[in-house]
Design a protein around this motif. Structure first.
Motif, mmCIF file in Angstrom:
data_model
loop_
_atom_site.group_PDB
_atom_site.id
_atom_site.type_symbol
_atom_site.label_atom_id
_atom_site.label_comp_id
_atom_site.label_asym_id
_atom_site.label_seq_id
_atom_site.Cartn_x
_atom_site.Cartn_y
_atom_site.Cartn_z
ATOM 1 N N LYS A 5 0.819 -1.206 0.000
ATOM 2 C CA LYS A 5 0.000 0.000 0.000
ATOM 3 C C LYS A 5 0.851 1.253 0.000
ATOM 4 O O LYS A 5 0.342 2.351 0.067
ATOM 5 N N ASP A 6 2.162 1.090 -0.098
ATOM 6 C CA ASP A 6 3.077 2.219 -0.119
ATOM 7 C C ASP A 6 3.129 2.767 -1.533
ATOM 8 O O ASP A 6 3.629 2.119 -2.458
ATOM 9 N N THR A 7 2.602 3.983 -1.732
ATOM 10 C CA THR A 7 2.549 4.534 -3.088
ATOM 11 C C THR A 7 3.917 4.991 -3.587
ATOM 12 O O THR A 7 4.033 5.430 -4.720
ATOM 13 N N THR A 8 4.961 4.883 -2.760
ATOM 14 C CA THR A 8 6.308 5.139 -3.244
ATOM 15 C C THR A 8 6.997 3.829 -3.621
ATOM 16 O O THR A 8 8.147 3.823 -4.024
ATOM 17 N N ARG A 50 5.247 8.283 -12.411
ATOM 18 C CA ARG A 50 5.300 9.224 -11.286
ATOM 19 C C ARG A 50 5.998 10.517 -11.688
ATOM 20 O O ARG A 50 5.622 11.604 -11.235
ATOM 21 N N THR A 73 -4.026 2.018 -7.060
ATOM 22 C CA THR A 73 -3.370 1.667 -5.797
ATOM 23 C C THR A 73 -1.911 2.099 -5.801
ATOM 24 O O THR A 73 -1.345 2.410 -4.753
ATOM 25 N N GLY A 76 -1.959 6.460 -6.156
ATOM 26 C CA GLY A 76 -2.545 7.168 -5.030
ATOM 27 C C GLY A 76 -3.801 7.942 -5.349
ATOM 28 O O GLY A 76 -4.136 8.202 -6.508
ATOM 29 N N SER A 77 -4.496 8.341 -4.295
ATOM 30 C CA SER A 77 -5.844 8.895 -4.402
ATOM 31 C C SER A 77 -5.883 10.366 -4.817
ATOM 32 O O SER A 77 -6.955 10.920 -5.014
ATOM 33 N N GLN A 78 -4.734 11.011 -4.959
ATOM 34 C CA GLN A 78 -4.729 12.426 -5.336
ATOM 35 C C GLN A 78 -5.001 12.624 -6.824
ATOM 36 O O GLN A 78 -5.028 13.754 -7.301
ATOM 37 N N ARG A 79 -5.225 11.542 -7.567
ATOM 38 C CA ARG A 79 -5.485 11.633 -8.997
ATOM 39 C C ARG A 79 -6.909 11.162 -9.300
ATOM 40 O O ARG A 79 -7.544 10.484 -8.488
ATOM 41 N N VAL A 103 -10.068 2.083 -3.499
ATOM 42 C CA VAL A 103 -9.775 3.218 -4.370
ATOM 43 C C VAL A 103 -11.072 3.598 -5.075
ATOM 44 O O VAL A 103 -12.070 2.877 -5.004
#
Length: 223
Positions: A5-8, A50, A73, A76-79, A103
């Motif tokens: 779950k780490d978007t990095t 990214r 996933t 991330g949710s900022q998009r 999501v």
């Protein structure tokens, strides 16, 4: 692909899709080798995606919604995540897949990119019907819609290609699944005529099929 779950992370979560019923699979495409190859290709391109910092990502013909959910996933949710499908059931299943994986994907019941605002898509994804079939099988039913590609398996994807320059943002990227019968080099040449450079991100042989994922960006943006 690892669960994360780490978007990095440099990996992409393989979405859960156990909610899809046998009845659903009588009408929509079952997540298969081409689905997971496309996810793997997006995973291999995560650094590129990214770096582009996309605002809107869209899958055309989302079916189960597994691919666009996987991308959501990872990024991330900022998009904003959109999906189109001509099959209303596929739109419902896509939304349910996204919800199950925490999501949000907005599924639109439409043909390809019809009704999509020009220039608004930063990441465009398409796993088209690519199987070589008689033309009269193209779009002849829910399941046939998912795999019947007509002459050279290209009749559906060829309809999308002229729309890509219209809907894709200037810095956008387009991912396409093809098999060798689709004549990938010819596809690259068609897209070149529309102002795009292309290359193969990932290929895999699965049974009788040689599957590839092609990536296209406008000339001058290619890396």
């Amino acid at each position: 692909m690892k669960l994360s779950k780490d978007t990095t992370s440099t990996t992409i979560t393989t979405p859960l899709f156990h909610h899809i019923t046998p009845d659903d699979l009588d009408h929509i495409y079952d997540p298969s080798e081409d689905t997971f190859l496309l996810i793997d290709a997006l995973e291999s391109d995560l650094d590129l995606l990214r770096s582009k910092n996309p605002t809107v990502c869209m899958e055309v013909g989302s079916g189960s919604g597994v691919v666009i959910t996987a991308l959501a996933t990872a990024l991330g949710s900022q998009r904003l995540y959109l999906a189109t499908d001509i099959n209303p059931r596929a739109c419902r299943v896509t939304r349910d897949t996204a919800t199950l994986n925490r999501v949000t994907v907005h599924a639109i019941n439409t043909d390809l990119t019809r009704g999509i605002q020009p220039g608004g898509i930063d990441v465009l994804i398409f796993n088209p019907p690519y199987v070589v079939t008689p033309s009269d099988e193209v779009g002849s039913g829910d399941l046939e819609h998912t795999w019947a590609g007509g002459v050279s398996g290209r009749e559906v994807m060829d309809r999308l290609f002229p729309r890509v320059p219209e809907v894709l943002s200037e810095d956008g990227v387009f991912y396409l699944v093809v098999v060798k019968e689709n004549k990938p080099q010819e596809v690259v040449e068609v897209m070149s005529g529309l102002g795009f450079e292309g290359e193969c991100v990932l290929s895999r042989v699965t049974g009788p099929e040689k599957l590839s994922v092609l990536r296209f960006m406008r000339k001058g943006e290619f890396v």
